[in-house]
Design a protein around this motif. Sequence first.
Motif, PDB file in Angstrom:
ATOM      1  N   LYS A 106       9.453   3.609  -9.149  1.00 17.79           N
ATOM      2  CA  LYS A 106      10.087   2.767  -8.128  1.00 17.79           C
ATOM      3  C   LYS A 106      10.637   3.629  -6.989  1.00 17.79           C
ATOM      4  O   LYS A 106      10.486   3.287  -5.817  1.00 17.79           O
ATOM      5  CB  LYS A 106      11.200   1.915  -8.732  1.00 17.79           C
ATOM      6  CG  LYS A 106      11.826   0.965  -7.725  1.00 17.79           C
ATOM      7  CD  LYS A 106      12.897   0.117  -8.335  1.00 17.79           C
ATOM      8  CE  LYS A 106      13.557  -0.830  -7.389  1.00 17.79           C
ATOM      9  NZ  LYS A 106      13.581  -0.530  -5.986  1.00 17.79           N
ATOM     10  N   ALA A 107      11.255   4.758  -7.335  1.00 13.26           N
ATOM     11  CA  ALA A 107      11.782   5.656  -6.303  1.00 13.26           C
ATOM     12  C   ALA A 107      10.653   6.209  -5.431  1.00 13.26           C
ATOM     13  O   ALA A 107      10.795   6.321  -4.207  1.00 13.26           O
ATOM     14  CB  ALA A 107      12.558   6.802  -6.949  1.00 13.26           C
ATOM     15  N   ARG A 108       9.519   6.523  -6.039  1.00 17.04           N
ATOM     16  CA  ARG A 108       8.367   7.021  -5.268  1.00 17.04           C
ATOM     17  C   ARG A 108       7.826   5.936  -4.344  1.00 17.04           C
ATOM     18  O   ARG A 108       7.454   6.208  -3.199  1.00 17.04           O
ATOM     19  CB  ARG A 108       7.267   7.511  -6.211  1.00 17.04           C
ATOM     20  CG  ARG A 108       7.631   8.784  -6.950  1.00 17.04           C
ATOM     21  CD  ARG A 108       6.584   9.137  -7.979  1.00 17.04           C
ATOM     22  NE  ARG A 108       6.965  10.296  -8.761  1.00 17.04           N
ATOM     23  CZ  ARG A 108       6.534  10.538  -9.987  1.00 17.04           C
ATOM     24  NH1 ARG A 108       5.673   9.700 -10.577  1.00 17.04           N
ATOM     25  NH2 ARG A 108       6.932  11.610 -10.631  1.00 17.04           N
ATOM     26  N   ILE A 109       7.780   4.706  -4.844  1.00 15.99           N
ATOM     27  CA  ILE A 109       7.318   3.579  -4.015  1.00 15.99           C
ATOM     28  C   ILE A 109       8.265   3.383  -2.835  1.00 15.99           C
ATOM     29  O   ILE A 109       7.831   3.257  -1.686  1.00 15.99           O
ATOM     30  CB  ILE A 109       7.199   2.284  -4.851  1.00 15.99           C
ATOM     31  CG1 ILE A 109       6.043   2.393  -5.838  1.00 15.99           C
ATOM     32  CG2 ILE A 109       7.029   1.066  -3.937  1.00 15.99           C
ATOM     33  CD1 ILE A 109       5.996   1.271  -6.869  1.00 15.99           C
ATOM     34  N   ASP A 110       9.570   3.375  -3.113  1.00 19.40           N
ATOM     35  CA  ASP A 110      10.562   3.182  -2.049  1.00 19.40           C
ATOM     36  C   ASP A 110      10.483   4.283  -1.004  1.00 19.40           C
ATOM     37  O   ASP A 110      10.555   4.021   0.196  1.00 19.40           O
ATOM     38  CB  ASP A 110      11.973   3.111  -2.644  1.00 19.40           C
ATOM     39  CG  ASP A 110      12.189   1.870  -3.508  1.00 19.40           C
ATOM     40  OD1 ASP A 110      11.382   0.911  -3.394  1.00 19.40           O
ATOM     41  OD2 ASP A 110      13.154   1.863  -4.305  1.00 19.40           O
ATOM     42  N   THR A 111      10.318   5.534  -1.452  1.00 15.74           N
ATOM     43  CA  THR A 111      10.199   6.663  -0.530  1.00 15.74           C
ATOM     44  C   THR A 111       8.948   6.527   0.329  1.00 15.74           C
ATOM     45  O   THR A 111       8.988   6.745   1.538  1.00 15.74           O
ATOM     46  CB  THR A 111      10.164   7.997  -1.306  1.00 15.74           C
ATOM     47  OG1 THR A 111      11.357   8.114  -2.067  1.00 15.74           O
ATOM     48  CG2 THR A 111      10.037   9.181  -0.370  1.00 15.74           C
ATOM     49  N   LEU A 163       7.412   3.791   1.156  1.00 16.46           N
ATOM     50  CA  LEU A 163       7.592   2.683   2.101  1.00 16.46           C
ATOM     51  C   LEU A 163       8.508   3.069   3.263  1.00 16.46           C
ATOM     52  O   LEU A 163       8.315   2.602   4.385  1.00 16.46           O
ATOM     53  CB  LEU A 163       8.122   1.446   1.381  1.00 16.46           C
ATOM     54  CG  LEU A 163       7.125   0.766   0.435  1.00 16.46           C
ATOM     55  CD1 LEU A 163       7.800  -0.347  -0.357  1.00 16.46           C
ATOM     56  CD2 LEU A 163       5.923   0.241   1.200  1.00 16.46           C
ATOM     57  N   VAL A 164       9.493   3.934   3.012  1.00 13.91           N
ATOM     58  CA  VAL A 164      10.369   4.405   4.093  1.00 13.91           C
ATOM     59  C   VAL A 164       9.552   5.193   5.114  1.00 13.91           C
ATOM     60  O   VAL A 164       9.748   5.051   6.326  1.00 13.91           O
ATOM     61  CB  VAL A 164      11.523   5.269   3.525  1.00 13.91           C
ATOM     62  CG1 VAL A 164      12.234   6.039   4.623  1.00 13.91           C
ATOM     63  CG2 VAL A 164      12.507   4.398   2.765  1.00 13.91           C
ATOM     64  N   PRO A 175       6.389   2.387   6.910  1.00 12.60           N
ATOM     65  CA  PRO A 175       6.932   1.027   6.932  1.00 12.60           C
ATOM     66  C   PRO A 175       5.904  -0.066   7.238  1.00 12.60           C
ATOM     67  O   PRO A 175       6.128  -1.230   6.904  1.00 12.60           O
ATOM     68  CB  PRO A 175       7.996   1.087   8.029  1.00 12.60           C
ATOM     69  CG  PRO A 175       7.634   2.260   8.863  1.00 12.60           C
ATOM     70  CD  PRO A 175       6.933   3.225   7.970  1.00 12.60           C
ATOM     71  N   ASP A 200       2.324  -2.541   3.156  1.00  9.59           N
ATOM     72  CA  ASP A 200       2.907  -3.456   2.182  1.00  9.59           C
ATOM     73  C   ASP A 200       2.918  -2.775   0.812  1.00  9.59           C
ATOM     74  O   ASP A 200       2.004  -2.006   0.488  1.00  9.59           O
ATOM     75  CB  ASP A 200       2.082  -4.745   2.131  1.00  9.59           C
ATOM     76  CG  ASP A 200       2.730  -5.799   1.260  1.00  9.59           C
ATOM     77  OD1 ASP A 200       3.926  -6.106   1.488  1.00  9.59           O
ATOM     78  OD2 ASP A 200       2.048  -6.317   0.358  1.00  9.59           O
ATOM     79  N   LYS A 201       3.916  -3.078   0.020  1.00 10.76           N
ATOM     80  CA  LYS A 201       4.055  -2.478  -1.314  1.00 10.76           C
ATOM     81  C   LYS A 201       2.783  -2.636  -2.149  1.00 10.76           C
ATOM     82  O   LYS A 201       2.374  -1.725  -2.874  1.00 10.76           O
ATOM     83  CB  LYS A 201       5.254  -3.105  -2.025  1.00 10.76           C
ATOM     84  CG  LYS A 201       5.561  -2.545  -3.367  1.00 10.76           C
ATOM     85  CD  LYS A 201       6.809  -3.231  -3.944  1.00 10.76           C
ATOM     86  CE  LYS A 201       7.098  -2.759  -5.332  1.00 10.76           C
ATOM     87  NZ  LYS A 201       8.301  -3.397  -5.892  1.00 10.76           N
TER      88      LYS A 201
END
Length: 186
Positions: free
Chosen positions: A95-100, A102-103, A106, A109-110
């Motif tokens: 999840k942290a890798r996905i969030d990073t 996406l930052v 931007p 899409d996920k």
Amino acid sequence: MKRNLFSAIMLTIVTLLFFSGVYTFVVWGIAQVAPNKGKGEIIEANGKKYYANIGQLFNDDKYFYSRPSAVGYNAAGSGGSNKGPSNNEYLGQVKARIDTFLVHNPEIDKSEIPIDLVTASGSGLDPNISPKAATVQIKRIAAIRKIPSEKLTKLIADQTERPLFGLFGPEKINVLKLNLALDNLN
């Protein structure tokens, strides 16, 4: 019983000779006809030597990101995380890798993020990503480097390695080679 014991000892000796001699020699012989004679593929660039068959860390936004490593890209200790998909710590890392991602991307899409950009390989040192993993990063790199997207798409196509004999394995891109070629575009 003597007959069984003798058979077991003979099987042990034959197996020992085969796997420590014959098999080792056959594998060594095959490696001698392979590219680089079974040694790692060494690439020299900018006065430095890199091993193309070992994953390298690329996390600068101007480069294509490499596959995450469970061992911190340390070739001395290859290995996976050994955590299953139901492990909360593992799920937190993904999840942290996905969030990073996406930052830094931007506009993506996920659901478009390929799995090889957020999970480590079994060895933790995979030098390759999928063509989709490279393609999903084009917008970020094009904007930072001011390179047309079409040029990056062509670069990805040129760097894509096809499956062995068109059958074995997926298409893949060596991230080190891709990023060195990207630097040569400028």
